[in-house]
Design a protein around this motif. Structure first.
Motif, PDB file in Angstrom:
ATOM      1  N   GLU A  31       1.103   4.104  -2.932  1.00 45.10           N
ATOM      2  CA  GLU A  31       0.873   5.527  -2.656  1.00 45.10           C
ATOM      3  C   GLU A  31       2.012   6.380  -3.202  1.00 45.10           C
ATOM      4  OE1 GLU A  31       1.182   8.210   1.262  1.00 45.10           O
ATOM      5  OE2 GLU A  31      -0.549   6.862   1.305  1.00 45.10           O
ATOM      6  N   ARG A  67       1.678  16.733   1.924  1.00 51.05           N
ATOM      7  CA  ARG A  67       1.392  15.393   1.402  1.00 51.05           C
ATOM      8  C   ARG A  67      -0.102  15.079   1.415  1.00 51.05           C
ATOM      9  NH1 ARG A  67       5.164  11.308   1.099  1.00 51.05           N
ATOM     10  NH2 ARG A  67       4.325   9.250   0.628  1.00 51.05           N
ATOM     11  N   SER A  68      -0.813  15.460   2.476  1.00 49.92           N
ATOM     12  CA  SER A  68      -2.235  15.113   2.564  1.00 49.92           C
ATOM     13  C   SER A  68      -3.034  15.792   1.454  1.00 49.92           C
ATOM     14  CB  SER A  68      -2.809  15.460   3.939  1.00 49.92           C
ATOM     15  OG  SER A  68      -2.806  16.849   4.147  1.00 49.92           O
ATOM     16  N   ASN A  96       0.820  -1.213   0.000  1.00 45.70           N
ATOM     17  CA  ASN A  96       0.000   0.000   0.000  1.00 45.70           C
ATOM     18  C   ASN A  96       0.854   1.264   0.000  1.00 45.70           C
ATOM     19  OD1 ASN A  96      -2.336  -1.508   0.003  1.00 45.70           O
ATOM     20  ND2 ASN A  96      -2.707  -1.300   2.188  1.00 45.70           N
ATOM     21  N   GLU A  97       1.922   1.255   0.791  1.00 50.84           N
ATOM     22  CA  GLU A  97       2.807   2.427   0.837  1.00 50.84           C
ATOM     23  C   GLU A  97       3.496   2.638  -0.509  1.00 50.84           C
ATOM     24  OE1 GLU A  97       4.307   2.681   5.449  1.00 50.84           O
ATOM     25  OE2 GLU A  97       4.960   0.970   4.250  1.00 50.84           O
ATOM     26  N   LYS A 157      -2.323  13.940  -1.766  1.00 53.29           N
ATOM     27  CA  LYS A 157      -3.074  12.673  -1.788  1.00 53.29           C
ATOM     28  C   LYS A 157      -4.522  12.902  -2.200  1.00 53.29           C
ATOM     29  CE  LYS A 157      -2.495   9.794   1.675  1.00 53.29           C
ATOM     30  NZ  LYS A 157      -2.246   9.293   3.052  1.00 53.29           N
ATOM     31  N   ALA A 199       1.643   6.584  -6.909  1.00 59.43           N
ATOM     32  CA  ALA A 199       0.503   7.439  -7.268  1.00 59.43           C
ATOM     33  C   ALA A 199       0.860   8.912  -7.122  1.00 59.43           C
ATOM     34  CB  ALA A 199      -0.708   7.086  -6.412  1.00 59.43           C
ATOM     35  N   LEU A 200       1.570   9.268  -6.052  1.00 58.64           N
ATOM     36  CA  LEU A 200       1.961  10.663  -5.861  1.00 58.64           C
ATOM     37  C   LEU A 200       2.921  11.115  -6.958  1.00 58.64           C
ATOM     38  CD1 LEU A 200       2.383  10.788  -1.972  1.00 58.64           C
ATOM     39  CD2 LEU A 200       0.423  11.502  -3.346  1.00 58.64           C
ATOM     40  N   ASP A 229      -4.526  13.475  -5.841  1.00 49.90           N
ATOM     41  CA  ASP A 229      -4.304  12.191  -6.510  1.00 49.90           C
ATOM     42  C   ASP A 229      -5.597  11.388  -6.603  1.00 49.90           C
ATOM     43  OD1 ASP A 229      -2.659   9.887  -7.522  1.00 49.90           O
ATOM     44  OD2 ASP A 229      -3.460   9.001  -5.683  1.00 49.90           O
ATOM     45  N   ARG A 230      -6.441  11.510  -5.589  1.00 50.29           N
ATOM     46  CA  ARG A 230      -7.715  10.788  -5.591  1.00 50.29           C
ATOM     47  C   ARG A 230      -8.557  11.199  -6.801  1.00 50.29           C
ATOM     48  NH1 ARG A 230     -12.399  11.420  -2.607  1.00 50.29           N
ATOM     49  NH2 ARG A 230     -11.614  13.264  -1.529  1.00 50.29           N
TER      50      ARG A 230
END
Length: 200
Positions: free
Chosen positions: A73, A98-99, A69-70, A102, A76-77, A105-106
């Protein structure tokens, strides 16, 4: 080294501690953004495969010693800063964190809206700078809802269009992996599989 940092805190004033804390956060954002674009370059130039890995995610798991998962992520970033103009610059300069990336990215990862997202990115980045995290997440939700008018219906079509299946020989056995498709196709595949099991 860590103990030296702790010892140094004794001599620092509250203002100095806060200044150091904020400076470290800006440096972290810069490094995270740079790492993301490096990951995009590694992916685009197939450097992971040259290093003996089948996938970029496998490369990241090995290099960063992180979970699936990491690794996903981080990849994806990388795609987000590569594909959404202005996001990487805002992140690297410390204007967003970062948040917020993210959340962006969604939206980028939604195949049904990604091609229409571009013109909205400057406004979204601007809002990411001033909104608190929950408010920005709500803005991204609303953006996705507005751009993806058909929602669930298109989600089903998207799942069917991007379905895939793989059969691989592993050692002395076999691995079968399938994803996507519709509930009807799932029921048909289960029935076929169960028929072979019964025959066996």
């Amino acid at each position: 080294m860590f103990s030296e940092v702790i010892d140094g805190l004794v001599e620092m004033t509250a203002d100095q501690i806060l200044e150091r804390f904020r400076d470290l956060e800006l440096r972290r954002r810069h490094i995270d953004a740079e790492q993301a674009i490096l990951v995009a370059a590694i992916d685009a130039r197939s450097i992971a495969q040259c290093e003996g890995h089948r996938t970029i995610n496998g490369f990241l798991r090995a290099e960063l010693n992180c979970s699936k998962n990491e690794a996903a992520e981080v990849r994806a970033l990388g795609r987000t800063v590569d594909q959404l103009a202005g996001v990487g610059e805002a992140w690297m300069s410390g204007r967003i964190g970062r948040s917020q990336v993210k959340q962006l990215d969604r939206a980028r990862a939604n195949r049904r809206i990604s091609d229409r997202l571009g013109p909205l990115v400057p406004m979204l980045v601007e809002q990411a700078e001033v909104c608190d995290s929950p408010s920005f997440a709500e803005l991204i939700d609303e953006t996705i809802r507005c751009l993806d008018e058909d929602g669930a219906h298109d989600g089903r079509d998207d799942s069917i269009e991007h379905r895939n299946a793989h059969v691989s020989a592993v050692g002395d056995g076999v691995v079968i992996n399938a994803s996507g498709g519709s509930p009807l196709e799932a029921a048909e595949m289960i029935e076929i599989f169960d028929g072979f099991v019964e025959a066996e």
